[in-house]
Design an enzyme around this catalytic site. Structure first.
Site, PDB file in Angstrom:
ATOM      1  N   TYR A  64       0.854  -1.191   0.000  1.00  0.00           N
ATOM      2  CA  TYR A  64       0.000   0.000   0.000  1.00  0.00           C
ATOM      3  C   TYR A  64       0.887   1.237   0.000  1.00  0.00           C
ATOM      4  CZ  TYR A  64      -3.667  -3.298   1.476  1.00  0.00           C
ATOM      5  OH  TYR A  64      -4.541  -4.353   1.573  1.00  0.00           O
ATOM      6  N   PRO A 210     -15.210  -5.040   2.044  1.00  0.00           N
ATOM      7  CA  PRO A 210     -16.403  -5.391   2.835  1.00  0.00           C
ATOM      8  C   PRO A 210     -17.659  -4.639   2.418  1.00  0.00           C
ATOM      9  CG  PRO A 210     -14.957  -3.950   4.091  1.00  0.00           C
ATOM     10  CD  PRO A 210     -14.205  -4.336   2.851  1.00  0.00           C
ATOM     11  N   LEU A 211     -17.501  -3.554   1.688  1.00  0.00           N
ATOM     12  CA  LEU A 211     -18.669  -2.792   1.257  1.00  0.00           C
ATOM     13  C   LEU A 211     -18.953  -2.952  -0.230  1.00  0.00           C
ATOM     14  CD1 LEU A 211     -17.966   0.489   3.264  1.00  0.00           C
ATOM     15  CD2 LEU A 211     -19.405  -1.434   3.903  1.00  0.00           C
ATOM     16  N   GLY A 212     -18.097  -3.681  -0.922  1.00  0.00           N
ATOM     17  CA  GLY A 212     -18.342  -3.915  -2.336  1.00  0.00           C
ATOM     18  C   GLY A 212     -18.301  -2.661  -3.182  1.00  0.00           C
ATOM     19  N   GLY A 214     -20.034  -0.229  -3.242  1.00  0.00           N
ATOM     20  CA  GLY A 214     -21.367   0.184  -3.679  1.00  0.00           C
ATOM     21  C   GLY A 214     -22.016  -0.762  -4.672  1.00  0.00           C
TER      22      GLY A 214
END
Length: 281
Positions: A64, A210-212, A214
């Site tokens: 990262y 974890p949230l895709g 959206g």
């Protein structure tokens, strides 16, 4: 009442107790996860705010930035609070085009962890994860390298990322596996079998994405309706679902914004009914 992390806890490796809602530090970098963030001061503020809210599990990786996220965490938070678990990963290289290139060579991993130890300012990594199996390197050779580094005291606990059940079983024959980090969210259940194996073995399952972002597929309507009922966002419900879905999930939503951090932490206080879970499951 002051905002705080109300998620319950999980014992990583059977001994490192953390709140299940953690923080993913990938976004504390520049565009396309390369270079420094627009404001290093804001990035440090996000890290300090996460700690103040009771987040005690932070996940990063040497790729990262590369190296930027680890260095920021070390600069901002070292010396670390006694209860803070900092996890990092090795085994992916970056190039100027933003490609993610697997490198599971044992010598490379041994060298990579020295850099992570230096940037994080520690003598031992709480949780060190193989970022991705390298198709050009025998998977067991990569895992053996991490097992040896654990024996040398440079790693406290070993984790895996982006693996299937066969690879998990192979790794567990070599070393105790504390966590698995795979892509998983309310709309993407590809790794449900891996999650089930983690549940059976008491291994923490860290869902990345974890949230895709959206992209909620055929769950979008149910999420929208349930979010409206709770006065919450769809993403908060998606995070709450992860916490409700399995006792071993350790969601690590990432953000470079204190405002979004607060919204993510609030998701841990949302109680979903059995009917709502059924609609999402």
């Amino acid at each position: 009442m002051a905002l705080e992390n109300e998620s319950d806890t999980f014992d990583i490796g059977g001994e490192m107790t953390v709140h299940r809602l953690g923080y993913g530090a990938m976004r504390l970098t520049g565009e396309d996860i390369i270079g420094k963030p627009d404001s290093e001061e804001e990035a440090r503020r996000v890290l300090h705010e996460a700690i103040s809210l009771g987040v005690d599990f932070i996940d990063t990786a040497d790729s990262y930035g590369p190296c930027v996220s680890e260095r920021l965490i070390g600069d901002a938070l070292h010396p670390y609070p006694d209860n803070l678990v900092v996890a990092t990963k090795g085994g992916l290289l970056r190039n100027d085009d933003g490609d993610w290139l697997p490198n599971g060579d044992p010598d490379y991993l041994r060298n990579a962890i020295l850099g992570s130890l230096d940037r994080l300012g520690t003598d031992s990594i709480d949780l060190y994860q193989l970022h991705r199996p390298d198709p050009d390197v025998e998977f067991s050779d990569s895992v053996h390298a991490l097992a040896e580094l654990k024996d040398e005291g440079k790693i406290d606990h070993v984790g895996l990322s982006n693996v299937d059940t066969d690879q998990l079983e192979t790794a567990r024959d070599i070393v105790e596996v504390a966590t698995v980090q795979n892509q998983y969210n309310v709309a993407n259940r590809e790794h449900e079998e891996v999650l089930s194996a983690c549940e059976d073995a008491g291994i923490g399952f860290i869902p990345w994405y974890p949230l895709g972002a959206g992209d909620l597929g055929d769950k979008a309507d149910a999420l929208r309706e349930i979010a409206n009922d709770h006065g919450a966002s769809q993403r908060q419900i998606a995070l709450s679902w992860l916490l409700h879905h399995s006792p071993v999930t350790l969601p690590i939503p990432g953000t470079s914004s204190v405002e979004h951090l607060h919204a993510n932490v609030k998701s841990a206080s949302i109680e979903l009914s059995s009917d709502e879970m059924e609609r999402l499951d």
